[in-house]
Design a protein around this motif. Structure first.
Motif, PDB file in Angstrom:
ATOM      1  N   GLY A 142       3.019  -6.246   0.076  1.00  0.00           N
ATOM      2  CA  GLY A 142       4.303  -6.915  -0.144  1.00  0.00           C
ATOM      3  C   GLY A 142       5.354  -5.965  -0.679  1.00  0.00           C
ATOM      4  N   GLY A 145       6.546  -3.783   2.199  1.00  0.00           N
ATOM      5  CA  GLY A 145       7.328  -4.549   3.178  1.00  0.00           C
ATOM      6  C   GLY A 145       8.736  -4.832   2.689  1.00  0.00           C
ATOM      7  N   MET A 146       8.845  -5.402   1.476  1.00  0.00           N
ATOM      8  CA  MET A 146      10.176  -5.693   0.959  1.00  0.00           C
ATOM      9  C   MET A 146      10.927  -4.409   0.642  1.00  0.00           C
ATOM     10  N   SER A 172      10.909  -8.352  -6.676  1.00  0.00           N
ATOM     11  CA  SER A 172       9.482  -8.040  -6.757  1.00  0.00           C
ATOM     12  C   SER A 172       8.810  -8.638  -7.984  1.00  0.00           C
ATOM     13  N   LEU A 175       5.767 -10.817  -7.264  1.00  0.00           N
ATOM     14  CA  LEU A 175       4.687  -9.977  -6.743  1.00  0.00           C
ATOM     15  C   LEU A 175       4.042  -9.163  -7.858  1.00  0.00           C
ATOM     16  N   LEU A 202       0.445 -14.251  -4.697  1.00  0.00           N
ATOM     17  CA  LEU A 202       0.585 -12.932  -4.067  1.00  0.00           C
ATOM     18  C   LEU A 202       0.520 -13.020  -2.540  1.00  0.00           C
ATOM     19  N   TYR A 205       3.714 -14.677  -1.282  1.00  0.00           N
ATOM     20  CA  TYR A 205       4.837 -13.719  -1.361  1.00  0.00           C
ATOM     21  C   TYR A 205       4.775 -12.742  -0.182  1.00  0.00           C
ATOM     22  N   ASP A 206       3.593 -12.194   0.055  1.00  0.00           N
ATOM     23  CA  ASP A 206       3.450 -11.217   1.145  1.00  0.00           C
ATOM     24  C   ASP A 206       3.875 -11.822   2.478  1.00  0.00           C
ATOM     25  N   PHE A 209       7.905 -12.903   2.448  1.00  0.00           N
ATOM     26  CA  PHE A 209       8.882 -11.818   2.377  1.00  0.00           C
ATOM     27  C   PHE A 209       8.737 -10.827   3.528  1.00  0.00           C
ATOM     28  N   ILE A 210       7.526 -10.617   4.015  1.00  0.00           N
ATOM     29  CA  ILE A 210       7.383  -9.716   5.161  1.00  0.00           C
ATOM     30  C   ILE A 210       7.967 -10.359   6.420  1.00  0.00           C
TER      31      ILE A 210
END
Length: 223
Positions: A142, A145-146, A172, A175, A202, A205-206, A209-210
């Motif tokens: 994550g 990616g962000m 973040s 995360l 987590l 989020y991954d 946001f990705i």
């Protein structure tokens, strides 16, 4: 298949460029090791319960060192004018994003792989590699990616070195909270049920946001 070949080509290009100079990777690894040494001597970690405070120390080293690599992800190509060449080529913007994100993920993972053994030696700790490694990989995924998306945004500004951490750290926070708590849970050998909520945060989020970064990357680089 063509999309995957484009992603692979971007990754190979970044890896080949880094292997030629080794500037980014060496800076990230050295900085991460310095953070560990400074924390160890400044706060005398050997006198503390490393299972309670070690997760925070590790993620400070990971994120601050990761920022160094992410900051150069687009800035170096923009300075040389090669980014325009990539964008003018018939390559899908999504493939460019995934390729750059994968490259950043690899560079940060290498830095983390060099950091963990020193952390174990300095603190005389037996690290539980399972499930520690999967938690760190999920957190890194994550973050990379962000960070890749916001690195593209920051590279278009005059104060890009300052702008990236200002943009990246606030988004973040969920995360990092989840990654730190999962890492602490691994160091304390807690059952998976006890950290499941942080694991869910987590993973969510991954994914979110990705996907968002993948969808908006085209508009970011067009600007």
């Amino acid at each position: 298949m063509r999309f995957l070949r484009q992603v692979s080509a971007i990754v190979q290009k970044d890896l080949a460029a880094e292997l030629r100079t080794k500037e980014n990777l060496s800076a990230m690894v050295v900085f991460s090791l310095l953070v560990l040494v400074i924390f160890n001597f400044a706060f005398e970690l050997q006198g503390l319960d490393i299972r309670a405070v070690g997760a925070g120390v590790l993620w400070v080293a990971f994120t601050f060192s990761g920022i160094l690599g992410l900051g150069r992800s687009f800035a170096a190509e923009k300075d040389k004018g090669s980014l325009e060449g990539v964008l003018l080529s018939p390559v899908d913007r999504g493939a460019v994003f995934l390729g750059k994100a994968a490259s950043n993920f690899i560079f940060i993972s290498v830095m983390e792989a060099a950091t963990l053994p020193l952390f174990a030696v300095l603190n005389n700790a037996n690290l539980p590699w399972w499930p520690l490694i999967p938690y760190i990989v999920l957190g890194t995924l994550g973050f990379a990616g962000m960070g890749t998306l916001l690195s593209a945004v920051a590279s278009s500004t005059k104060m890009r070195e300052v702008m990236l951490p200002i943009l990246l750290f606030p988004v973040s926070v969920p995360l990092l909270m989840a990654a730190v708590n999962l890492t602490k849970g691994a160091l304390q050998e807690r059952a998976f049920d006890e950290v499941f909520n942080w694991f869910s945060i987590l993973v969510t989020y991954d994914v979110i946001f990705i996907v968002v970064a993948f969808l908006v990357f085209e508009y970011v680089v067009e600007e």
